[in-house]
Enzyme design. Structure first.
Site, PDB file in Angstrom:
ATOM      1  N   VAL A 168     -15.522  34.436 -21.994  1.00  0.00           N
ATOM      2  CA  VAL A 168     -16.436  33.663 -21.139  1.00  0.00           C
ATOM      3  C   VAL A 168     -16.293  32.160 -21.363  1.00  0.00           C
ATOM      4  O   VAL A 168     -17.178  31.380 -21.030  1.00  0.00           O
ATOM      5  CB  VAL A 168     -17.905  34.087 -21.396  1.00  0.00           C
ATOM      6  N   GLY A 169     -15.177  31.742 -21.928  1.00  0.00           N
ATOM      7  CA  GLY A 169     -14.939  30.319 -22.147  1.00  0.00           C
ATOM      8  C   GLY A 169     -14.830  29.993 -23.627  1.00  0.00           C
ATOM      9  O   GLY A 169     -15.008  30.856 -24.486  1.00  0.00           O
ATOM     10  N   HIS A 205      19.813  26.383  -2.115  1.00  0.00           N
ATOM     11  CA  HIS A 205      19.595  27.654  -1.426  1.00  0.00           C
ATOM     12  C   HIS A 205      20.451  28.744  -2.078  1.00  0.00           C
ATOM     13  O   HIS A 205      21.627  28.491  -2.379  1.00  0.00           O
ATOM     14  CB  HIS A 205      20.002  27.530   0.045  1.00  0.00           C
TER      15      HIS A 205
HETATM   16  P1  NAD Z   1     -12.600  30.370 -18.344  1.00  0.00           P
HETATM   17  O1  NAD Z   1     -13.548  29.237 -18.218  1.00  0.00           O
HETATM   18  O2  NAD Z   1     -11.276  30.278 -17.721  1.00  0.00           O
HETATM   19  O3  NAD Z   1     -13.263  31.687 -17.750  1.00  0.00           O
HETATM   20  C1  NAD Z   1     -14.492  32.167 -18.193  1.00  0.00           C
HETATM   21  C2  NAD Z   1     -15.096  32.992 -17.086  1.00  0.00           C
HETATM   22  O4  NAD Z   1     -16.200  33.673 -17.618  1.00  0.00           O
HETATM   23  C3  NAD Z   1     -15.590  32.155 -15.909  1.00  0.00           C
HETATM   24  O5  NAD Z   1     -15.115  32.702 -14.711  1.00  0.00           O
HETATM   25  C4  NAD Z   1     -17.096  32.233 -16.030  1.00  0.00           C
HETATM   26  O6  NAD Z   1     -17.750  32.183 -14.785  1.00  0.00           O
HETATM   27  C5  NAD Z   1     -17.268  33.584 -16.687  1.00  0.00           C
HETATM   28  N1  NAD Z   1     -18.499  33.752 -17.445  1.00  0.00           N
HETATM   29  C6  NAD Z   1     -19.130  32.854 -18.218  1.00  0.00           C
HETATM   30  N2  NAD Z   1     -20.209  33.419 -18.807  1.00  0.00           N
HETATM   31  C7  NAD Z   1     -20.229  34.712 -18.402  1.00  0.00           C
HETATM   32  C8  NAD Z   1     -21.082  35.822 -18.683  1.00  0.00           C
HETATM   33  N3  NAD Z   1     -22.109  35.705 -19.511  1.00  0.00           N
HETATM   34  N4  NAD Z   1     -20.801  37.007 -18.091  1.00  0.00           N
HETATM   35  C9  NAD Z   1     -19.738  37.130 -17.255  1.00  0.00           C
HETATM   36  N5  NAD Z   1     -18.906  36.114 -16.955  1.00  0.00           N
HETATM   37  C10 NAD Z   1     -19.145  34.922 -17.531  1.00  0.00           C
HETATM   38  O7  NAD Z   1     -12.516  30.668 -19.918  1.00  0.00           O
HETATM   39  P2  NAD Z   1     -11.575  31.653 -20.725  1.00  0.00           P
HETATM   40  O8  NAD Z   1     -10.904  32.602 -19.825  1.00  0.00           O
HETATM   41  O9  NAD Z   1     -12.399  32.164 -21.847  1.00  0.00           O
HETATM   42  O10 NAD Z   1     -10.516  30.665 -21.311  1.00  0.00           O
HETATM   43  C11 NAD Z   1     -10.930  29.537 -22.073  1.00  0.00           C
HETATM   44  C12 NAD Z   1     -10.007  28.389 -21.851  1.00  0.00           C
HETATM   45  O11 NAD Z   1      -8.796  28.602 -22.549  1.00  0.00           O
HETATM   46  C13 NAD Z   1      -9.577  28.209 -20.400  1.00  0.00           C
HETATM   47  O12 NAD Z   1     -10.525  27.512 -19.655  1.00  0.00           O
HETATM   48  C14 NAD Z   1      -8.335  27.416 -20.570  1.00  0.00           C
HETATM   49  O13 NAD Z   1      -8.681  26.071 -20.743  1.00  0.00           O
HETATM   50  C15 NAD Z   1      -7.741  27.972 -21.852  1.00  0.00           C
HETATM   51  N6  NAD Z   1      -6.695  28.950 -21.526  1.00  0.00           N
HETATM   52  C16 NAD Z   1      -5.641  28.531 -20.764  1.00  0.00           C
HETATM   53  C17 NAD Z   1      -4.661  29.428 -20.416  1.00  0.00           C
HETATM   54  C18 NAD Z   1      -3.533  28.963 -19.562  1.00  0.00           C
HETATM   55  O14 NAD Z   1      -3.334  27.760 -19.456  1.00  0.00           O
HETATM   56  N7  NAD Z   1      -2.761  29.855 -18.941  1.00  0.00           N
HETATM   57  C19 NAD Z   1      -4.730  30.750 -20.831  1.00  0.00           C
HETATM   58  C20 NAD Z   1      -5.814  31.141 -21.587  1.00  0.00           C
HETATM   59  C21 NAD Z   1      -6.791  30.217 -21.939  1.00  0.00           C
END
Ligand code: NAD
Ligand code: FAD
Length: 475
Positions: free
Chosen positions: A277-278, A451
């Site tokens: 969730v972040g 191409h």
């Molecule tokens: P995220 O912010 O991408 O996604 C979290 C999701 O969880 C959001 O859609 C949010 O609405 C949801 N959410 C929040 N609280 C919730 C709850 N209580 N119940 C259900 N849903 C809820 O965060 P993440 O996926 O944890 O990743 C963290 C960070 O790590 C990313 O924002 C990014 O910066 C980094 N990351 C980057 C990559 C990449 O660049 N490919 C890959 C992985 C992680």
């Protein structure tokens, strides 16, 4: 161990270790304090990204995609193979090997650049002093002309699903399952949820994803997000939007998850539950009270646009400060701060930082989304091109998704690009560079593209901005 340095960096992830290397290249005496202990119980550099983030997740995404392709895509090429079996232990061993190679590569670079790696915990004191507590527990007070804080981020925990590192896990746990779960629950359909959900789905798990908000991938251009949702659901990711988890309960080796959406209350039982969730800035015990380091209202270390904190000679970079939590953003901040310490007047263009989600198809973007341009009242033109009309995408059996280019309605300057498709992660760099040079969509349209390449879809999207795409009917 010396007690005085030109620069002390606290944290050796992609922000901190890159800053350390650049400082050393510029002739500054540099120490990096890093406390990470890896899966072998050994100190390691590289932070979240190399140990439990970007690298292991991309390694498993690649392995699981190969498995899926061997099972489900090779027959389309006319290649018949015998029964495909999964050796998860070997897949995990490969991941660990790659992580070890890359993290030990950083320590080799440290040695070559004469950077002192202090293994343990660093804490900022007043007057640019740093308290260093070694892994053995000894404490030293060090002095520096400059301190760079790069302590990264940690997963956010939620009360309704506390992690236990066994059945309810964060991303680190979900990178290390030793058996494919029959059913995986994922809370949060964001970047981590989608990437790791894809890994385990491809390896055979049933995956249910519970996302609190109604908008799928809200920061992504709405057209790309809508098509991505369709593709992911087709792959079997059971994504529920507007679903709020209200409680979890361990029942034997499983987890019962209770959640609510607009249709009411529901319950589902999963073998493993990933909480994604972040992440939040890691500022625990990073600075003593008397240091007077300023934090912003969301708990990040407060910095200006060139990563200066409120304290002279003290900088902060990477996930612990505002901006996207991306490895490349932190690394560029590390380079910028090192060069500014050495007297160079450099800056970062935060408007051209690319994002990538490594699903299949991949999602990549840079700059503004269509919804942001509308909200800001900026006039714009759009050009889109589908990969279904791109020869190379057909050849690699990856002809899904599209390129969408956004250009200013009057000046034609490129304002953003959004890709859903094969190798979007590589394709986006063309537009990052174009935007860095303030290019127009006409510049891209006039650039000769090889191409047959996937990049021809970028070319066609630029042509489409002016209604002259060749391989589609222009609206
Ligand atoms: P995220 O912010 O991408 O996604 C979290 C999701 O969880 C959001 O859609 C949010 O609405 C949801 N959410 C929040 N609280 C919730 C709850 N209580 N119940 C259900 N849903 C809820 O965060 P993440 O996926 O944890 O990743 C963290 C960070 O790590 C990313 O924002 C990014 O910066 C980094 N990351 C980057 C990559 C990449 O660049 N490919 C890959 C992985 C992680
Ligand atoms: P970190 O990498 O978190 O490093 C901070 C370091 O500081 C750690 O090693 C920690 O041990 C150390 N530390 C903390 N406090 C102290 C202290 N007081 N003393 C000493 N040491 C300390 N980003 C991308 O760009 N692309 C991706 O594909 C991608 N995939 C990801 C996948 C996953 C599963 C996760 C979790 C993240 C992913 N990210 C990705 C995000 C990326 O990992 C982070 O943005 C990046 O690691 C941030 O770098 P950093 O140096 O700021 O912090």
């Amino acid at each position: 161990m010396a007690n005085t340095y030109d620069v002390i960096i606290i944290g050796g992830g992609p922000a901190g270790y890159v800053a350390a290397i650049r400082c050393a290249q510029l002739g500054l005496t540099t120490a990096c304090i890093e406390k990470w202990i890896n899966f072998k119980g050994e100190p390691a550099l590289g932070g979240t990204c190399l140990n439990v983030g970007c690298i292991p997740s991309k390694t498993l995404l690649e392995s699981s995609e190969q498995y899926h392709r061997a099972k489900d895509v090779l027959p389309a090429h006319g290649i018949q193979v015998g029964p495909i079996t999964l050796d998860l232990n070997q897949m995990m061993a490969r991941k660990e090997q790659i992580v070890l190679q890359l993290t030990s590569g950083i320590s080799t670079l440290f040695k070559a650049n004469k950077i002192t790696w202090l293994k343990g915990h660093g804490k900022l004191l007043a007057e640019r002093q740093v308290e260093f507590t070694s892994l053995e527990g000894t404490v030293d007070i060090l002095d520096a002309d400059n301190v760079i804080i790069a302590t990264g981020s940690v997963p956010i925990e939620i009360g309704s699903a506390p992690t236990d590192n066994e059945s309810i896990v964060d991303s680190t746990g979900a990178l290390d399952f030793r058996q494919v779960p029959n059913k995986l629950g994922v809370i949060g359909a964001g970047v981590i949820g989608l990437e790791l959900g894809s890994v385990w789905r491809r390896l055979g798990a049933e995956v249910i994803m519970l996302e609190a908000v109604e908008d799928f991938l809200a920061p992504v251009d709405y057209q790309v997000a809508r098509e991505a949702l369709r593709q992911f659901r087709k792959q079997g990711l059971d994504i529920h939007l507007g679903a709020r988890v209200i409680g979890t309960e361990r029942v034997q080796n499983q987890v019962v998850v209770r959640y609510q959406d607009k249709e009411g209350d529901h319950e589902t039982t999963v073998d493993k539950l990933l909480v994604a969730v972040g992440r939040r800035p890691n500022t625990d015990n990073v600075a003593a009270q008397e240091a007077d380091l300023l934090f912003d209202e969301r708990g990040y270390i407060h910095v200006n646009e060139v990563c200066e904190t409120n304290l002279p000679g003290v900088y902060a970079i990477g996930d612990v400060v505002r901006g996207p939590m991306l490895a490349h953003k932190g690394s560029e901040e590390g380079v910028m701060v090192a060069e500014r310490i050495a007297g160079m007047g450099v800056q970062i263009d935060y408007d051209t930082i690319p994002w990538v989600i490594y699903t299949a198809p991949e999602i990549a973007w840079v700059g503004k989304t269509e919804q942001a341009l509308k909200a800001e009242g900026i006039p714009f033109k759009t050009g889109t091109f589908p990969f279904s009309a791109n020869g190379r995408a057909k050849a690699i059996e990856g002809a899904v998704g599209m390129v969408k280019l956004l250009a200013h309605g009057e000046t034609d300057t490129i304002l953003g690009c959004h890709i859903l498709g094969p190798y979007a992660s590589e394709l986006i760099q063309e537009v990052v560079l174009a935007m860095e040079f303030s290019a127009s969509s006409e510049d891209l349209a006039r650039t000769v593209h090889g191409h047959p390449t996937l990049s021809e879809a970028m070319h066609e999207a630029a042509l489409a901005v002016h209604g002259r795409a060749i391989h589609k009917i222009n609206a």
